[in-house]
Structures are given as structure tokens and as C-alpha cells.
Motif scaffolding. Structure first.
Motif, PDB file in Angstrom:
ATOM      1  N   ALA A 398       0.817  -1.221   0.000  1.00 19.97           N
ATOM      2  CA  ALA A 398       0.000   0.000   0.000  1.00 19.97           C
ATOM      3  C   ALA A 398       0.848   1.267   0.000  1.00 19.97           C
ATOM      4  CB  ALA A 398      -0.932  -0.006   1.210  1.00 19.97           C
ATOM      5  N   LYS A 399       2.163   1.120   0.197  1.00 23.56           N
ATOM      6  CA  LYS A 399       3.034   2.293   0.108  1.00 23.56           C
ATOM      7  C   LYS A 399       3.004   2.897  -1.288  1.00 23.56           C
ATOM      8  CE  LYS A 399       6.364   0.952   3.706  1.00 23.56           C
ATOM      9  NZ  LYS A 399       7.795   0.693   3.995  1.00 23.56           N
ATOM     10  N   ILE A 400       2.685   2.067  -2.284  1.00 24.51           N
ATOM     11  CA  ILE A 400       2.540   2.555  -3.656  1.00 24.51           C
ATOM     12  C   ILE A 400       1.042   2.674  -3.933  1.00 24.51           C
ATOM     13  CG2 ILE A 400       3.236   2.268  -6.039  1.00 24.51           C
ATOM     14  CD1 ILE A 400       5.538   2.356  -4.003  1.00 24.51           C
ATOM     15  N   SER A 401       0.561   3.882  -4.050  1.00 28.04           N
ATOM     16  CA  SER A 401      -0.873   4.111  -4.195  1.00 28.04           C
ATOM     17  C   SER A 401      -1.391   3.644  -5.550  1.00 28.04           C
ATOM     18  CB  SER A 401      -1.196   5.590  -4.004  1.00 28.04           C
ATOM     19  OG  SER A 401      -0.642   6.353  -5.062  1.00 28.04           O
ATOM     20  N   GLY A 402      -2.710   3.436  -5.605  1.00 27.76           N
ATOM     21  CA  GLY A 402      -3.344   3.012  -6.844  1.00 27.76           C
ATOM     22  C   GLY A 402      -3.119   3.977  -8.001  1.00 27.76           C
ATOM     23  N   PRO A 403      -3.269   5.300  -7.796  1.00 23.69           N
ATOM     24  CA  PRO A 403      -3.043   6.236  -8.901  1.00 23.69           C
ATOM     25  C   PRO A 403      -1.635   6.164  -9.476  1.00 23.69           C
ATOM     26  CG  PRO A 403      -4.253   7.314  -7.140  1.00 23.69           C
ATOM     27  CD  PRO A 403      -3.873   5.971  -6.630  1.00 23.69           C
ATOM     28  N   VAL A 404      -0.635   5.907  -8.629  1.00 27.61           N
ATOM     29  CA  VAL A 404       0.735   5.784  -9.140  1.00 27.61           C
ATOM     30  C   VAL A 404       0.884   4.487  -9.925  1.00 27.61           C
ATOM     31  CG1 VAL A 404       3.175   5.572  -8.508  1.00 27.61           C
ATOM     32  CG2 VAL A 404       1.719   7.212  -7.315  1.00 27.61           C
ATOM     33  N   LEU A 405       0.338   3.394  -9.398  1.00 26.94           N
ATOM     34  CA  LEU A 405       0.416   2.110 -10.103  1.00 26.94           C
ATOM     35  C   LEU A 405      -0.264   2.191 -11.465  1.00 26.94           C
ATOM     36  CD1 LEU A 405      -0.244  -0.506  -7.269  1.00 26.94           C
ATOM     37  CD2 LEU A 405       1.852  -0.228  -8.581  1.00 26.94           C
ATOM     38  N   GLU A 406      -1.370   2.922 -11.537  1.00 29.55           N
ATOM     39  CA  GLU A 406      -2.089   3.032 -12.806  1.00 29.55           C
ATOM     40  C   GLU A 406      -1.263   3.735 -13.870  1.00 29.55           C
ATOM     41  OE1 GLU A 406      -5.919   4.731 -12.708  1.00 29.55           O
ATOM     42  OE2 GLU A 406      -6.904   2.810 -12.340  1.00 29.55           O
ATOM     43  N   ARG A 407      -0.359   4.575 -13.440  1.00 26.44           N
ATOM     44  CA  ARG A 407       0.450   5.330 -14.396  1.00 26.44           C
ATOM     45  C   ARG A 407       1.660   4.544 -14.893  1.00 26.44           C
ATOM     46  NH1 ARG A 407      -2.457   8.874 -11.510  1.00 26.44           N
ATOM     47  NH2 ARG A 407      -2.851  10.961 -12.363  1.00 26.44           N
ATOM     48  N   LEU A 408       1.869   3.358 -14.340  1.00 29.19           N
ATOM     49  CA  LEU A 408       2.932   2.473 -14.813  1.00 29.19           C
ATOM     50  C   LEU A 408       2.316   1.482 -15.791  1.00 29.19           C
ATOM     51  CD1 LEU A 408       4.718   1.861 -11.380  1.00 29.19           C
ATOM     52  CD2 LEU A 408       5.335   3.491 -13.161  1.00 29.19           C
TER      53      LEU A 408
END
Length: 536
Positions: A398-408
Motif C-alpha cells: 500500500a506504500k505505492i498508491s493506486g493512482p501511481v500504479l495506474e500510471r505504470l
């Protein structure tokens, strides 16, 4: 006119003007780097009668305000003494802050012009940039390329800098660049006593030699799926997240990526060099950067160091990696603010920094490659070694948020390399083999986007997706099922299409096939792995 002889404007020489009534005025031009853009500064010097004084005005930073004593000492040690007069230096226009140490040289030249050691006629089309040491030596400054580029746009033809900055300035072929080691050499040139040699940078011819791979993907045993993902990542400029246990080869693969990137065009080289020059990252004496940058910041860096900022904004790591690779190792160990600061740059390819004194924009289009462990101990889902609880694993991810993951665009999980792969003589896919398909995809994209303002499939938006990523009905039904089953977002849906387009380009297929979409969907599954507990 001097002694009845007309003196023409030449690149060096001396011509005196008549004195005024108790005062002398002179104007010299310099430049300043604001962000990564150059800005011309008018250096006005006035000498008048009165008690001896020396003052610099014009919205100054502390280093410029304190430069008076340094300039006077450098001039005295170079053999030039100023009469005991009142001297006023104005750096115009005064509507933006002047910072840096590059105004020492133009101020000193303007002062000598006031006391008739240099003719103002030879300064009209010239720009002076440089810091002075106390002994009169010229010290290099940062941001030279941006300043000289702006000077050319505004009609200047001569540039005087330190020898360490000369090769960088000479990248701009329209400018005549003169590099000097000392202040005396500049004045001797302007007085016609001893000419400085014009610095010329030879035009680099395209290298047609066989490409070399100092670090080869063939050195990595196994991990063929990860290699394939890296290949797609480079071919379409898709951001990548690699999740795997320690020692599985994440860092080794990232370190080999720069050697399979396509070569930079001249415009890209200019922009990359500008950014590094503005940030003070160019070594003295270096010229145009021809290799794509590879930045690998430590996970303890702040959000300002990552995206740029500061009292006087400078480019951050994501801008320094523009045109190259930004490798974020131990991604989950970065601070939350640093990770979240990537949202806007990953989407727009630019970093906007707003300050009271102005707004700054830095290019930020690197290929972002992030690597992380799957849990705090690093060994999940190997329950023989992993002792983390489910809550610890989910908290770590959860340290990596969903919005950041979506941008990868791509996300791949790799496992520990089996012993049979370690002892296998065949190394699998090497860098040369990977390069073949990357170049094929690059050529197709170049032809596809020849009339557009983009270069890679990852940059497609709106109608371009409809135009270049059409699917047949069977493939659409497959993607619809995946969309509903994994609760994908609209952004993720578009990224799947872009990745599928890149895969089809690598395979030389004019249309996106079912297997291309299936592979692209497979690279999105790790988004659900930890949230939905598919492996736990």
C-alpha cells in the motif's frame, strides 16, 4: 574616429569615445539561466564624481550583491585600477531576480569601458558570461547552453566565456565563441593586442559502427519473461514496475537497459544537455551529451530532489533523466510524498514549479523503471522463507498508491532463478536480439507518427487510440471480460491498448491480434495480486 582615422567594428580592437561632463556610462550584455531557459540581462555601468563608492542594483540575490569586492580585487590583480569615483551597476530588467556568479565578467568589462580601456562599439553584438577569481582567472558557470541559445535568438553574434564553458557554448553553431582563461585575455582581445581563438566544435557524424553492449542481457540467466517485458518497455516507452525477491536480477536488468535504447536525435541531445547544464551536472570542458542519461537516485531523496524545486528552482532527478532512464530501486522505500509527486510528471511529461518570483517548467519524459520487493522481508510468496503476515504484506504494498500504479504501463512479477537455469549454457535472449525488435517497432512508430507531435505508442491519446488501436470483435469481447473481471479503470484500459500496439509492432503485425492483447493484459495482473490476494 580617432586621430582622423575611421575605426571599423571588428571582432577585436580598440576605439575611444568622448568623455561626458563629469560622468561616463557604458552598457554590456550578459545572460542568466532561469530554470532551463536563458534570459538576456543588460549590465549598465555609470561612473560619476563624488565620494568613492561601488553599488550594484537590480533585484539581486546575495551572491550577486556581494560580488563587488570580488570584481574590484580581480581587476586590480589583473593590472586594471579604477579611479576613486562613484560606480553604480544596474542589472536590467529589474523585474526578475538575478542570481549566480556569471555577471562578474560583464560588470568588469563595463567598468573598463567607463574608464576608456575598452571601446563600447565592440560590445554591441557581444555577450559576456563568467565568474572571476580573485587573481583574475575566469571560472565556469552553469547553464551556459541555455544562455547562448537565447542570445542567438536575440541577435548576438559573439560570446566570451571561460575555456571550461567554451565547448558547451560552441554547440550553438550560430554563435562565435571565444574562451579565455583570465580576465586579461578578454581585455587584450577587445583592445586588439592578442586575439582569442574562436572555439569550433566539429560536427559529429552518425556512427555507423556495430553497436557494442558493455552490459548484456545475455549475462542474465533465466528471467525470459522479465526480459520480454523490458523489451516492450523500451520499444514503446512504457513505464515499468518489476516486483521480485532479492537477488532475482531486477537491478541487473535495469542497468542493461541504457544499451538497448535508441540513439538520440540532435534535438534530444540539445535538450538533455540544457537540463544537465542548468543543474550544474556537466563536467567542465564537456560538450554535447550524446548518450542517454541513466539516473539511479537513492530512496532517501526528498520529493523536491526527485521532481525539482528549491528557492531558485532547479531540475530534479526526473528531469535529469529526461530522454533516458529513471531507475527507482527499492521503490516502496521512497517516502510517500516523493512517490506521489510522480503522478503529474508521469501523466504530462513536464514538471511545473510555482514560486512567488515566477513559474518554471522542466521537461520530464524519462522511461521510469521501478523495482521493489513483494513484502518487507522480500521473499513472498515463498512461504518457506517469508514470515510476513498478510496484513504486513498489504501494508507494504500500500506504500505505492493506486493512482501511481495506474500510471505504470507494465507490471511484472519475477521469481527466484531455478538452479537449472543458472547452469544452462544457453543464456536466452541477449541485448542484440532484443535490439532487433526494438528497432523494428521504433521504425514503425516513426512512420506512424510522422505527422504527429509524438514519437512513441505510450504517448497516444483520444482519437489516436481509435485510429491506431482498432480491435476485431473477438478481441474486443476478450478485453471486455478482462475489464470487468479485474475492475480495470479507463486509464488502465488505454494503457493495455498502447502496450498491445507496441507488441504488435515488435512482431511486425499491422493489426493488434488477440495474443497481443492477452499479453498486455497479463502485464497488468500484478495490480490485483496483492489487493485481491490472488497468491496469498
Amino acid at each position: 574616429m580617432k586621430n582622423g582615422v575611421q575605426i571599423d567594428k571588428v571582432e577585436s580592437g580598440i576605439a575611444f569615445r568622448e568623455k561626458g561632463q563629469g560622468f561616463m556610462f557604458c552598457k554590456v550584455y550578459s545572460a542568466l539561466c532561469l530554470g532551463i531557459e536563458g534570459c538576456i540581462v543588460r549590465v549598465e555601468a555609470d561612473m560619476s564624481n563624488g565620494l568613492p563608492a561601488f553599488q550594484i542594483v537590480g533585484e539581486l540575490s546575495s551572491e550577486v550583491r556581494e560580488s563587488g569586492a570580488r570584481i574590484c580585487t580581480a581587476m586590480r590583480n589583473s593590472g586594471f585600477s579604477l579611479p576613486p569615483k562613484r560606480y553604480l551597476i544596474n542589472l536590467a530588467p529589474a523585474d526578475f531576480r538575478k542570481s549566480g556568479t556569471g555577471f562578474d565578467l560583464p560588470v568588469a568589462v563595463a567598468l573598463l569601458c567607463c574608464i576608456e580601456h575598452v571601446s563600447p562599439e565592440f560590445l554591441e553584438n557581444s555577450i559576456f558570461i563568467g565568474e572571476l577569481g580573485l587573481n583574475g582567472t575566469l571560472v565556469p558557470v552553469k547553464g551556459i547552453l541555455s544562455m547562448v541559445s537565447q542570445a542567438v535568438k536575440e541577435g548576438f553574434s559573439n560570446c566570451f566565456v571561460s575555456v571550461e564553458n567554451a565547448e558547451e557554448a560552441a554547440i550553438v553553431s550560430e554563435m562565435r565563441v571565444f574562451g579565455a582563461r583570465t580576465f586579461s585575455e578578454v581585455i587584450d582581445h577587445l583592445q586588439g593586442k592578442r586575439k582569442l581563438s574562436q572555439i569550433l566544435v566539429p560536427t559529429s557524424e552518425k556512427n555507423e559502427k556495430e553497436r557494442k553492449y558493455p552490459m548484456d542481457f545475455g549475462d542474465i540467466r533465466g528471467q525470459e519473461t522479465a526480459k520480454r517485458c523490458m523489451q516492450i518497455c523500451v520499444a514503446g516507452h512504457h513505464h515499468l514496475l518489476v516486483i521480485g525477491p532479492p537477488g532475482s536480477g531486477k537491478t541487473m536488468m535495469a542497468e542493461r537497459l541504457p544499451y538497448i535504447l535508441p540513439e538520440m536525435a540532435f534535438e534530444e541531445q540539445m535538450m538533455v544537455t540544457k537540463i544537465h547544464s542548468a543543474a550544474g551536472q556537466l563536467k567542465p570542458g564537456s560538450g554535447l551529451m550524446t548518450c542517454r542519461p541513466f539516473r539511479r537516485p537513492h530512496h532517501s531523496l526528498s520529493d523536491k530532489a526527485l521532481v525539482g524545486g528549491g528557492a531558485t528552482p532547479t531540475p530534479g532527478e526526473i528531469s535529469l533523466a529526461h530522454g533516458g532512464i529513471l531507475f527507482l530501486d527499492e521503490f516502496a522505500e521512497f517516502s510517500r510524498s516523493a512517490v506521489e509527486s510522480l503522478r503529474q510528471p508521469l501523466e504530462s511529461g513536464e514538471v511545473f514549479v510555482h514560486r512567488v518570483r515566477g513559474d518554471f517548467c522542466f521537461p520530464a519524459k524519462p522511461l521510469v523503471v521501478a523495482a521493489m520487493n513483494p513484502c518487507p522481508c522480500g521473499y513472498y510468496p515463498d512461504r518457506k522463507r517469508c514470515r510476513c503476515t498478510s496484513s504486513q504484506i498489504q501494508k507494504y504494498m500500500a506504500k505505492i498508491s493506486g493512482p501511481v500504479l495506474e500510471r505504470l504501463d507494465l507490471c511484472v512479477y519475477i521469481r527466484r532463478v531455478d538452479y537449472r537455469h543458472m547452469t544452462d549454457e544457453g543464456s536466452g535472449m541477449d541485448s542484440r536480439q532484443m535490439q532487433v525488435k526494438i528497432e523494428r517497432a521504433g521504425q514503425i512508430q516513426k512512420e506512424r507518427f510522422s505527422g504527429e507531435n509524438i514519437r512513441y505508442n505510450s504517448e497516444m491519446e483520444g482519437q489516436m487510440l481509435e485510429k491506431y488501436c482498432g480491435l476485431d470483435k473477438e478481441t474486443q469481447r476478450f478485453l471486455e471480460k478482462a475489464y470487468e473481471k479485474f475492475h480495470l479503470s479507463a486509464r488502465t484500459y488505454q494503457k493495455i491498448l498502447k502496450v498491445a500496439r507496441t507488441i504488435s509492432d515488435m512482431e511486425g503485425s499491422p493489426k493488434i491480434q488477440m495474443e497481443h492483447v492477452a499479453e498486455a493484459v497479463g502485464y497488468r495482473l500484478p495490480d490485483e495480486t496483492y489487493g485481491g490476494g490472488l497468491w496469498g
